[in-house]
Design a protein around this motif. Structure first.
Motif, PDB file in Angstrom:
ATOM      1  N   ILE A  21       0.842  -1.205   0.000  1.00 42.39           N
ATOM      2  CA  ILE A  21       0.000   0.000   0.000  1.00 42.39           C
ATOM      3  C   ILE A  21       0.878   1.257   0.000  1.00 42.39           C
ATOM      4  O   ILE A  21       0.612   2.216  -0.728  1.00 42.39           O
ATOM      5  CB  ILE A  21      -0.974  -0.030   1.206  1.00 42.39           C
ATOM      6  N   ALA A  22       1.982   1.221   0.769  1.00 41.58           N
ATOM      7  CA  ALA A  22       2.902   2.358   0.768  1.00 41.58           C
ATOM      8  C   ALA A  22       3.490   2.578  -0.628  1.00 41.58           C
ATOM      9  O   ALA A  22       3.590   3.706  -1.114  1.00 41.58           O
ATOM     10  CB  ALA A  22       4.015   2.128   1.780  1.00 41.58           C
ATOM     11  N   TYR A  23       3.864   1.483  -1.276  1.00 41.85           N
ATOM     12  CA  TYR A  23       4.449   1.528  -2.619  1.00 41.85           C
ATOM     13  C   TYR A  23       3.464   2.143  -3.620  1.00 41.85           C
ATOM     14  O   TYR A  23       3.834   2.930  -4.494  1.00 41.85           O
ATOM     15  CB  TYR A  23       4.826   0.092  -2.991  1.00 41.85           C
ATOM     16  N   VAL A  24       2.180   1.793  -3.457  1.00 42.67           N
ATOM     17  CA  VAL A  24       1.173   2.334  -4.373  1.00 42.67           C
ATOM     18  C   VAL A  24       0.915   3.808  -4.090  1.00 42.67           C
ATOM     19  O   VAL A  24       0.716   4.592  -5.006  1.00 42.67           O
ATOM     20  CB  VAL A  24      -0.126   1.498  -4.263  1.00 42.67           C
ATOM     21  N   TYR A  25       0.938   4.166  -2.785  1.00 43.56           N
ATOM     22  CA  TYR A  25       0.538   5.527  -2.429  1.00 43.56           C
ATOM     23  C   TYR A  25       1.663   6.551  -2.454  1.00 43.56           C
ATOM     24  O   TYR A  25       1.424   7.723  -2.701  1.00 43.56           O
ATOM     25  CB  TYR A  25      -0.112   5.542  -1.035  1.00 43.56           C
ATOM     26  N   ALA A  26       2.892   6.095  -2.156  1.00 48.66           N
ATOM     27  CA  ALA A  26       3.986   7.057  -2.004  1.00 48.66           C
ATOM     28  C   ALA A  26       4.098   8.023  -3.191  1.00 48.66           C
ATOM     29  O   ALA A  26       4.110   9.239  -2.984  1.00 48.66           O
ATOM     30  CB  ALA A  26       5.297   6.318  -1.765  1.00 48.66           C
ATOM     31  N   PRO A  27       4.167   7.516  -4.430  1.00 47.15           N
ATOM     32  CA  PRO A  27       4.326   8.469  -5.545  1.00 47.15           C
ATOM     33  C   PRO A  27       3.153   9.429  -5.644  1.00 47.15           C
ATOM     34  O   PRO A  27       3.347  10.633  -5.868  1.00 47.15           O
ATOM     35  CB  PRO A  27       4.391   7.582  -6.787  1.00 47.15           C
ATOM     36  N   MET A  28       1.932   8.904  -5.452  1.00 42.90           N
ATOM     37  CA  MET A  28       0.766   9.781  -5.567  1.00 42.90           C
ATOM     38  C   MET A  28       0.785  10.855  -4.484  1.00 42.90           C
ATOM     39  O   MET A  28       0.497  12.018  -4.735  1.00 42.90           O
ATOM     40  CB  MET A  28      -0.532   8.976  -5.447  1.00 42.90           C
ATOM     41  N   ALA A  29       1.152  10.453  -3.259  1.00 39.70           N
ATOM     42  CA  ALA A  29       1.207  11.418  -2.158  1.00 39.70           C
ATOM     43  C   ALA A  29       2.216  12.520  -2.480  1.00 39.70           C
ATOM     44  O   ALA A  29       1.925  13.708  -2.307  1.00 39.70           O
ATOM     45  CB  ALA A  29       1.581  10.698  -0.864  1.00 39.70           C
ATOM     46  N   CYS A  30       3.395  12.124  -2.989  1.00 40.14           N
ATOM     47  CA  CYS A  30       4.398  13.125  -3.367  1.00 40.14           C
ATOM     48  C   CYS A  30       3.819  14.089  -4.390  1.00 40.14           C
ATOM     49  O   CYS A  30       4.011  15.304  -4.301  1.00 40.14           O
ATOM     50  CB  CYS A  30       5.621  12.453  -3.973  1.00 40.14           C
ATOM     51  N   LEU A  31       3.112  13.519  -5.367  1.00 38.94           N
ATOM     52  CA  LEU A  31       2.558  14.342  -6.434  1.00 38.94           C
ATOM     53  C   LEU A  31       1.577  15.379  -5.880  1.00 38.94           C
ATOM     54  O   LEU A  31       1.654  16.560  -6.219  1.00 38.94           O
ATOM     55  CB  LEU A  31       1.865  13.439  -7.458  1.00 38.94           C
TER      56      LEU A  31
ATOM     57  N   VAL B 134       4.084  10.212 -14.101  1.00 41.63           N
ATOM     58  CA  VAL B 134       4.886  11.382 -13.730  1.00 41.63           C
ATOM     59  C   VAL B 134       5.086  11.438 -12.220  1.00 41.63           C
ATOM     60  O   VAL B 134       6.038  12.029 -11.734  1.00 41.63           O
ATOM     61  CB  VAL B 134       4.252  12.678 -14.289  1.00 41.63           C
ATOM     62  N   SER B 135       4.198  10.765 -11.480  1.00 40.96           N
ATOM     63  CA  SER B 135       4.312  10.815 -10.026  1.00 40.96           C
ATOM     64  C   SER B 135       5.552  10.074  -9.525  1.00 40.96           C
ATOM     65  O   SER B 135       5.906  10.161  -8.353  1.00 40.96           O
ATOM     66  CB  SER B 135       3.058  10.237  -9.370  1.00 40.96           C
ATOM     67  N   TRP B 136       6.217   9.324 -10.405  1.00 40.29           N
ATOM     68  CA  TRP B 136       7.445   8.639  -9.965  1.00 40.29           C
ATOM     69  C   TRP B 136       8.649   9.580  -9.940  1.00 40.29           C
ATOM     70  O   TRP B 136       9.655   9.276  -9.311  1.00 40.29           O
ATOM     71  CB  TRP B 136       7.748   7.431 -10.857  1.00 40.29           C
TER      72      TRP B 136
END
Lengths: 277, 299
Positions: A21-31, B134-136
Motif C-alpha cells: 500500500i505504501a508503494y502504491v501511495y507514495a508516488p501519488m502522495a508526493c505528487l 509522472v508521479s514517480w
C-alpha cells in the motif's frame, strides 16, 4: 473462526500488504504535496514555500508551452459523458438478451472478450486505418466515441452478467403471475432492482473513457483529450504544473465516484425503508 | 448459459418470439464489435499484404513486408525485450497478488477492515495513467527522495541514474499498476472457496502452508489465470508506459508499431500488429484453458 493467537505468517503477510500500500501511495502522495510547491520550487522535494501558482498557471496558462488544458479537459468530459451514457444503454440491453438462449450469443460474447484483450494499439490502429481507407476524417464524435466503446462495452457486459447472476427471478415471476407485460416487468421490477449496478456501469464507462489513451489517441482527430495532452506535456514541461494537473484530475474522478456511491447508497436506503424514490 | 429465467410458458407472446427479442437487444453491441473491432481486424490483415510508398498504400500484393517482419533480428529482439518485461512483471505481481489476496481473505477477520484495505488498494487506480507515471519523478528522479536518502546516508557519492527513465523504472511502474488486478482476481476466486473445505483440511491436521499449497492454490488457479491475461495484454500492448518510464530508450513491440505509424508506414505497422495479435491471442487462449470466464463471473 476461533480466536487463536496470530501465526507468524499473519505478521509477515501483514507487513507485505502494508508495504505494498505504501508503494502504491507514495508516488501519488508526493505528487499531491508537490503540486502546492512554491513558485520557485521544482519537481522534487524539498518544498520551496507553498502556493497555488501552478494551479493558476493551469487555468490561465496557454502560451507557456502548456498547450490548452482547459479545452482538453472540456473535450474529455464531453467524450466521457457520451461514452458513459452509450455504455450504459447498450450494455444493459445486451445483458438482458443473455437471460435467454439465442443464436449468436457465443459470437457476441467472444467478440466482447476479444475486444477487451486485443492490444489497445491494435484496435486504435485498426479503426484509424478503416477511417483512412474510407476517406473519412477522424473525429472525436465518430471514431473517438467508437474507439472508446470497444474498451468500455465489454466491461459493461461483464458487469451486467454479475448483476443478473445475482438477480432473483422469483420477483419477476411474481410480476408475471400478476399479469405484468414485458415492459411493466422491466420498468417496475427489473430496473429498480438492478439500478445501482446500472449506475455502476455508466460510471465505469465514464471513468474508463476519461482515462483511456491507447485506443483514443489515433482516433480523436484534431485536438487532444486530457490524458493525451498530459502525455504530450510529460516530455515538454518540467515544472510542478504537471503535478497540479494530476491533483485536479484526481479530484474530478474522486468527486464523481463519491457522488455515484452516494446516489447508489441513497437508492439502497430508500429501498430498505420502502419509500418511493 | 446464464441464469435462464424459469418463466412460465404462458407469457403473453404478442408478435415477437423471445429469441428474436434477445437478438434485437444484443444487436447494438454486436454492431459495435463488428464495425469497430472485427472489420478493422480484417482490414489490418489485408493491408499487411499490400505494397506501399510514403503515405500511400497500393492495392498490389507485396510479401516483402511479411518476410521482413518475420525474418528480421529486430523483431526477435523486440519480442525478447517485451517477454523479458512480461516475465519479470509476472514473477513479481503473481506471488505478490496471491499473497496479499490470501492475507485479505484468510487473515483479516473483520469485514469492514477487509473492505477498507481493498478500497485502499483499489483507489489509486482511479488516477489516470500519465499522471501515475509522472508521479514517480519526485521519488525516483535524479533529485528524488530515493537518491536524496541514498546520498544522505553516504551510500553513494552521486545520484543513481538508473532509477528513473530506465528498464528498472518501467518494471516499477508496471508492478504498481498490475498487482491490483492480480489481487482482485485471486480474491474473487478465494471468495468462492467454501469455508467448510478449509475447515476439513484443518481438521485433518493440515498445516497452514499445506492448506495454501494443496487446497487454496489449486482452487485459485482460474483467478490467477485471468489475472495473468490482464498482465499479458497490458504489457504486450503497452506503448506509453515504456515510452515515458523508459525515457524513449527502451524499445518494445508496441513502440515499434507506433514508430511505423508515425512514419505513415501502414503495411509494416499492420504486419507487426497482426503478429502481435497472434502472439497475444495464443497466450490468452492457452491461459483460458485454466479458467472459464463465465463461471468466474457467477457468484
Amino acid at each position: 473462526m476461533t480466536r487463536r493467537s496470530r501465526p507468524l505468517s499473519f505478521y509477515i503477510l501483514g507487513a507485505l500488504t502494508v508495504l505494498f500500500i505504501a508503494y502504491v501511495y507514495a508516488p501519488m502522495a508526493c505528487l499531491y504535496i508537490l503540486s502546492f510547491q512554491g513558485p520557485d520550487g521544482g519537481m522534487s522535494f524539498p518544498m520551496v514555500g507553498w502556493s497555488l501558482d501552478w494551479f493558476r498557471m493551469l487555468f490561465s496558462g496557454s502560451g507557456q508551452g502548456l498547450g490548452d488544458i482547459p479545452t482538453a479537459f472540456e473535450r474529455s468530459i464531453r467524450l466521457a459523458v457520451c461514452v458513459g451514457a452509450l455504455t450504459l444503454v447498450i450494455s444493459v440491453t445486451a445483458g438482458l438478451a443473455y437471460r435467454r438462449r439465442f443464436p449468436g450469443a457465443n459470437f457476441v460474447f467472444y467478440s466482447a472478450i476479444a475486444s477487451m484483450v486485443l492490444p489497445g494499439i491494435f484496435i486504435g490502429f485498426g479503426i484509424a486505418l478503416s477511417f483512412n481507407m474510407l476517406g473519412w476524417q477522424s473525429n472525436w464524435f465518430t471514431s473517438g466515441i467508437g474507439a472508446q466503446l470497444t474498451w468500455t462495452l465489454p466491461f459493461g457486459l461483464l458487469i451486467m452478467f454479475i448483476i443478473l447472476g445475482r438477480f432473483n427471478t422469483s420477483y419477476e415471476e411474481a410480476a408475471t403471475d400478476l399479469g405484468a407485460s414485458a415492459r411493466q416487468r422491466f420498468q417496475w421490477v427489473i430496473l429498480p432492482i438492478i439500478l445501482p449496478g446500472v449506475i455502476g456501469i455508466g460510471m465505469a464507462g465514464f471513468t474508463s473513457s476519461y482515462e483511456e489513451t491507447m485506443r483514443t489517441s489515433l482516433n480523436v482527430g484534431t485536438g487532444n483529450t486530457l490524458p493525451m495532452e498530459v502525455m504530450g506535456l510529460l516530455n515538454a514541461a518540467s515544472t510542478p504544473v504537471l503535478f497540479a494537473i494530476g491533483t485536479m484530475t484526481t479530484l474530478v474522478s474522486f468527486s464523481l465516484i463519491i457522488i455515484s456511491l452516494l446516489v447508489m447508497s441513497h437508492i439502497a436506503k430508500c429501498r430498505s425503508m420502502r419509500k418511493p424514490l | 448459459m446464464f441464469s435462464s429465467p424459469r418463466l412460465p410458458r404462458i407469457l403473453p407472446s404478442r408478435g415477437l418470439s423471445p429469441k428474436l427479442v434477445s437478438v434485437l437487444q444484443v444487436t447494438p453491441m454486436a454492431l459495435v464489435y463488428i464495425t469497430l473491432v472485427l472489420v478493422p481486424l480484417g482490414l489490418i490483415f489485408v493491408v499487411s499484404f499490400l505494397d506501399y510508398n510514403f503515405a500511400q498504400v497500393f492495392p498490389e500484393l507485396y510479401l516483402e513486408t511479411w518476410i521482413d517482419t518475420l525474418t528480421s533480428d529486430l523483431t526477435l529482439s523486440l519480442y525478447l525485450k517485451t517477454f523479458k518485461f512480461l516475465i519479470i512483471v509476472w514473477c513479481i505481481c503473481a506471488p505478490l497478488g496471491f499473497a496479499i489476496a490470501y492475507f485479505l481473505a484468510y487473515h483479516i477477520r473483520t469485514n469492514w477492515v477487509r473492505t477498507l484495505l481493498v478500497a485502499a488498494i483499489a483507489i489509486p487506480f482511479w488516477t489516470s495513467g500519465p499522471i501515475r507515471m509522472v508521479s514517480w519523478v519526485p521519488l525516483l528522479g535524479r533529485e528524488g527522495l530515493v537518491n536524496q536518502t541514498l546520498m544522505g546516508l553516504g551510500l553513494v557519492d552521486q545520484p543513481v541514474s538508473w532509477l528513473m527513465y530506465s528498464e528498472f523504472a518501467v518494471i516499477v511502474a508496471y508492478v504498481q499498476m498490475l498487482t491490483m488486478p492480480m489481487i482482485a482476481t485471486s480474491l474473487n476466486s478465494m471468495a468462492k472457496i467454501k469455508p467448510s473445505v478449509i475447515q476439513a483440511a484443518e481438521d485433518a491436521g493440515a498445516s497452514e502452508w499445506q492448506i495454501v499449497r494443496d487446497v487454496i492454490f489449486p482452487l485459485v488457479r482460474p483467478g490467477l489465470a485471468i489475472g495473468t491475461v490482464i498482465i499479458v495484454t497490458a504489457v504486450m500492448g503497452d506503448v506509453f508506459m515504456v515510452k515515458y518510464m523508459g525515457g524513449s530508450q527502451v524499445n518494445t513491440v508496441g513502440m515499434s508499431i507506433i514508430t511505423d505509424l508515425n512514419a505513415f508506414m501502414y503495411p509494416p505497422a499492420a504486419a507487426k500488429s497482426v503478429l502481435l495479435l497472434f502472439v497475444v491471442l495464443t497466450i490468452v487462449l492457452a491461459l483460458l484453458r485454466f479458467a472459464d470466464i463465465r463461471k468466474e463471473l457467477r457468484q
